[in-house]
Motif scaffolding. Sequence first.
Motif, PDB file in Angstrom:
ATOM      1  N   CYS A  37       0.813  -1.222   0.000  1.00 17.52           N
ATOM      2  CA  CYS A  37       0.000   0.000   0.000  1.00 17.52           C
ATOM      3  C   CYS A  37       0.847   1.272   0.000  1.00 17.52           C
ATOM      4  CB  CYS A  37      -0.954   0.015   1.185  1.00 17.52           C
ATOM      5  SG  CYS A  37      -0.137   0.276   2.782  1.00 17.52           S
ATOM      6  N   GLY A  38       2.145   1.156   0.318  1.00 15.31           N
ATOM      7  CA  GLY A  38       3.028   2.323   0.322  1.00 15.31           C
ATOM      8  C   GLY A  38       3.474   2.768   1.697  1.00 15.31           C
ATOM      9  N   LYS A  39       3.013   2.096   2.753  1.00 14.85           N
ATOM     10  CA  LYS A  39       3.314   2.557   4.118  1.00 14.85           C
ATOM     11  C   LYS A  39       4.806   2.467   4.442  1.00 14.85           C
ATOM     12  CE  LYS A  39       1.933  -1.887   6.201  1.00 14.85           C
ATOM     13  NZ  LYS A  39       1.747  -2.597   4.902  1.00 14.85           N
ATOM     14  N   THR A  40       5.444   1.352   4.066  1.00 14.96           N
ATOM     15  CA  THR A  40       6.881   1.217   4.340  1.00 14.96           C
ATOM     16  C   THR A  40       7.698   2.149   3.457  1.00 14.96           C
ATOM     17  OG1 THR A  40       6.655  -1.075   5.111  1.00 14.96           O
ATOM     18  CG2 THR A  40       8.829  -0.396   4.323  1.00 14.96           C
ATOM     19  N   THR A  41       7.263   2.362   2.223  1.00 20.32           N
ATOM     20  CA  THR A  41       7.952   3.323   1.349  1.00 20.32           C
ATOM     21  C   THR A  41       7.911   4.714   1.958  1.00 20.32           C
ATOM     22  OG1 THR A  41       7.422   2.050  -0.640  1.00 20.32           O
ATOM     23  CG2 THR A  41       7.991   4.371  -0.946  1.00 20.32           C
ATOM     24  N   LEU A  42       6.750   5.114   2.494  1.00 18.46           N
ATOM     25  CA  LEU A  42       6.636   6.421   3.125  1.00 18.46           C
ATOM     26  C   LEU A  42       7.554   6.518   4.340  1.00 18.46           C
ATOM     27  CD1 LEU A  42       5.410   9.202   3.348  1.00 18.46           C
ATOM     28  CD2 LEU A  42       3.383   8.200   4.428  1.00 18.46           C
ATOM     29  N   LEU A  43       7.624   5.451   5.118  1.00 21.28           N
ATOM     30  CA  LEU A  43       8.510   5.440   6.282  1.00 21.28           C
ATOM     31  C   LEU A  43       9.969   5.580   5.844  1.00 21.28           C
ATOM     32  CD1 LEU A  43       7.965   4.893   9.440  1.00 21.28           C
ATOM     33  CD2 LEU A  43       9.157   2.746   9.003  1.00 21.28           C
ATOM     34  N   ARG A  44      10.351   4.883   4.779  1.00 18.32           N
ATOM     35  CA  ARG A  44      11.733   4.938   4.292  1.00 18.32           C
ATOM     36  C   ARG A  44      12.068   6.316   3.713  1.00 18.32           C
ATOM     37  NH1 ARG A  44      14.695   0.468   3.574  1.00 18.32           N
ATOM     38  NH2 ARG A  44      15.638   1.271   1.658  1.00 18.32           N
ATOM     39  N   VAL A  45      11.079   6.981   3.141  1.00 16.43           N
ATOM     40  CA  VAL A  45      11.304   8.346   2.647  1.00 16.43           C
ATOM     41  C   VAL A  45      11.527   9.297   3.827  1.00 16.43           C
ATOM     42  CG1 VAL A  45      10.195  10.307   1.502  1.00 16.43           C
ATOM     43  CG2 VAL A  45      10.087   8.047   0.460  1.00 16.43           C
ATOM     44  N   ILE A  46      10.739   9.119   4.903  1.00 19.18           N
ATOM     45  CA  ILE A  46      10.931   9.952   6.094  1.00 19.18           C
ATOM     46  C   ILE A  46      12.307   9.691   6.707  1.00 19.18           C
ATOM     47  CG2 ILE A  46      10.088  10.449   8.429  1.00 19.18           C
ATOM     48  CD1 ILE A  46       7.280   9.644   7.433  1.00 19.18           C
ATOM     49  N   ALA A  47      12.723   8.424   6.697  1.00 22.58           N
ATOM     50  CA  ALA A  47      14.016   8.056   7.281  1.00 22.58           C
ATOM     51  C   ALA A  47      15.192   8.543   6.449  1.00 22.58           C
ATOM     52  CB  ALA A  47      14.095   6.538   7.441  1.00 22.58           C
ATOM     53  N   GLY A  48      14.982   8.707   5.135  1.00 23.75           N
ATOM     54  CA  GLY A  48      16.069   9.098   4.257  1.00 23.75           C
ATOM     55  C   GLY A  48      16.691   7.947   3.498  1.00 23.75           C
ATOM     56  N   PHE A  49      16.133   6.735   3.661  1.00 28.93           N
ATOM     57  CA  PHE A  49      16.632   5.578   2.910  1.00 28.93           C
ATOM     58  C   PHE A  49      16.175   5.624   1.456  1.00 28.93           C
ATOM     59  CE2 PHE A  49      16.168   3.602   7.292  1.00 28.93           C
ATOM     60  CZ  PHE A  49      17.497   3.780   7.611  1.00 28.93           C
ATOM     61  N   GLU A  50      15.084   6.337   1.215  1.00 30.86           N
ATOM     62  CA  GLU A  50      14.619   6.616  -0.145  1.00 30.86           C
ATOM     63  C   GLU A  50      14.406   8.123  -0.256  1.00 30.86           C
ATOM     64  OE1 GLU A  50      14.387   4.403  -2.457  1.00 30.86           O
ATOM     65  OE2 GLU A  50      14.218   2.481  -1.389  1.00 30.86           O
ATOM     66  N   GLN A  51      14.674   8.670  -1.433  1.00 32.49           N
ATOM     67  CA  GLN A  51      14.425  10.091  -1.666  1.00 32.49           C
ATOM     68  C   GLN A  51      13.127  10.241  -2.467  1.00 32.49           C
ATOM     69  OE1 GLN A  51      15.990  12.544  -0.284  1.00 32.49           O
ATOM     70  NE2 GLN A  51      17.580  11.249   0.626  1.00 32.49           N
ATOM     71  N   PRO A  52      12.301  11.237  -2.145  1.00 31.93           N
ATOM     72  CA  PRO A  52      11.043  11.403  -2.881  1.00 31.93           C
ATOM     73  C   PRO A  52      11.291  11.804  -4.330  1.00 31.93           C
ATOM     74  CG  PRO A  52      11.444  13.285  -1.446  1.00 31.93           C
ATOM     75  CD  PRO A  52      12.483  12.270  -1.113  1.00 31.93           C
ATOM     76  N   SER A  53      10.392  11.381  -5.207  1.00 33.27           N
ATOM     77  CA  SER A  53      10.469  11.784  -6.614  1.00 33.27           C
ATOM     78  C   SER A  53       9.980  13.210  -6.793  1.00 33.27           C
ATOM     79  CB  SER A  53       9.639  10.835  -7.484  1.00 33.27           C
ATOM     80  OG  SER A  53      10.070   9.500  -7.311  1.00 33.27           O
ATOM     81  N   ALA A  54       9.091  13.648  -5.927  1.00 34.37           N
ATOM     82  CA  ALA A  54       8.561  15.016  -5.964  1.00 34.37           C
ATOM     83  C   ALA A  54       7.978  15.336  -4.602  1.00 34.37           C
ATOM     84  CB  ALA A  54       7.494  15.149  -7.051  1.00 34.37           C
ATOM     85  N   GLY A  55       7.842  16.640  -4.333  1.00 31.83           N
ATOM     86  CA  GLY A  55       7.198  17.065  -3.098  1.00 31.83           C
ATOM     87  C   GLY A  55       8.181  17.479  -2.028  1.00 31.83           C
ATOM     88  N   SER A  56       7.624  17.845  -0.888  1.00 28.28           N
ATOM     89  CA  SER A  56       8.404  18.389   0.216  1.00 28.28           C
ATOM     90  C   SER A  56       8.247  17.530   1.463  1.00 28.28           C
ATOM     91  CB  SER A  56       7.943  19.822   0.514  1.00 28.28           C
ATOM     92  OG  SER A  56       8.592  20.347   1.635  1.00 28.28           O
ATOM     93  N   LEU A  57       9.323  17.436   2.250  1.00 27.52           N
ATOM     94  CA  LEU A  57       9.300  16.710   3.510  1.00 27.52           C
ATOM     95  C   LEU A  57      10.008  17.561   4.563  1.00 27.52           C
ATOM     96  CD1 LEU A  57       8.806  14.180   5.245  1.00 27.52           C
ATOM     97  CD2 LEU A  57      10.994  13.301   4.418  1.00 27.52           C
ATOM     98  N   ARG A  58       9.267  18.011   5.566  1.00 22.95           N
ATOM     99  CA  ARG A  58       9.834  18.868   6.584  1.00 22.95           C
ATOM    100  C   ARG A  58       9.695  18.227   7.963  1.00 22.95           C
ATOM    101  NH1 ARG A  58       6.977  22.353   3.272  1.00 22.95           N
ATOM    102  NH2 ARG A  58       5.211  22.443   4.724  1.00 22.95           N
ATOM    103  N   ILE A  59      10.768  18.316   8.744  1.00 21.32           N
ATOM    104  CA  ILE A  59      10.757  17.858  10.123  1.00 21.32           C
ATOM    105  C   ILE A  59      11.054  19.059  11.004  1.00 21.32           C
ATOM    106  CG2 ILE A  59      11.800  16.322  11.838  1.00 21.32           C
ATOM    107  CD1 ILE A  59      12.465  14.388   9.593  1.00 21.32           C
TER     108      ILE A  59
END
Length: 353
Positions: A37-59
Amino acid sequence: DLSKVFGQGAAAFRALNDINLEIRSGEFFTLLGPSGCGKTTLLRVIAGFEQPSAGSLRINGKEVAGLGPNARPVNTVFQNYALFPHMTVAQNIGFGLKMQGRPKSEVDATTTEMLQLVKMEAMAERKPSEISGGQQQRVALARALAPRPRVLLLDEPLSALDLKLRKEMQSELKRLQTETGITFIFVTHDQEEALTMSDRIAVMSAGNILQLGTPHEIYHAPSERFVADFIGDTNFLDLTVASVTGDSAEVTLPGGKPVTARLPEGLRPVLGETVTTVIRPEQAQMVAAGEGDLDGVVDSAVFFGTDTHVHLRLDDGQPFILRRQNSAETAEPVAGTRMGLRLSPGALRVLKG
């Protein structure tokens, strides 16, 4: 507008589709959904193990898209724990701090604090192979918490544990999150885990967030059929709309009786339209045939100890599951018995799709 696409051209796969989400500081937040469903991919993007193809991620207001895992104020607890087998429990916990160049006195003090937090003081000098799976999980948590990250990411960390230990660790995780005040982002496909631990839940499917809300909202007020079906047992009834008033509709039950059903935000069905409604198994009671809102015949009764699930076939052919609390005096319904169902007032809800 966070997106993640794997591959290119005809082989491209869109794992995340324009995700818009705000996770609050200090909350236990769960990404819930089936495999893929994409939940682990989203977690990995937040962690920095994957980089997003588009969009913004702010902590904490700081843009982190493009930064590596070591440059983000996050830590991750993995599904397989990833403990160092040659190190003791204490050495595993202090490893991250040591790699950050913290003074030995700080490493030792924090390690002691974390051992106390996860109740592992007596196991400090043991190797991972000398402790149980649940204890290894606690060590992995302590190691991830030791540097005091702003966000702790947990990728299905309880999936390898047996049922009883998993329930114990659910309480332990919630306790740790409450005591530390750190934001927990938890990934799971287990609905019970999500409902028992979370402050809020995002239900995901095919790279999209279908519904976001508290466990109570997700369970009692699902907006779509997928959400209602994925979260716990439920009954779907296709009924005809007789009238619409405000945020509710009057629908006609199979026997002809009109009842009120709540409408989700943004949905206004037309008169005569057939809509799908949802009602949970515990929101109906057994009564004598002809004395309730619906009538049907018992197909089977499944005993679960604390309660019994009664499977019925309604008079119009639609299936229905009733959950009934057990006591020493209650007898299980017999297959073939005709009985009635009384629906709890306000329990019926119309779904979007």
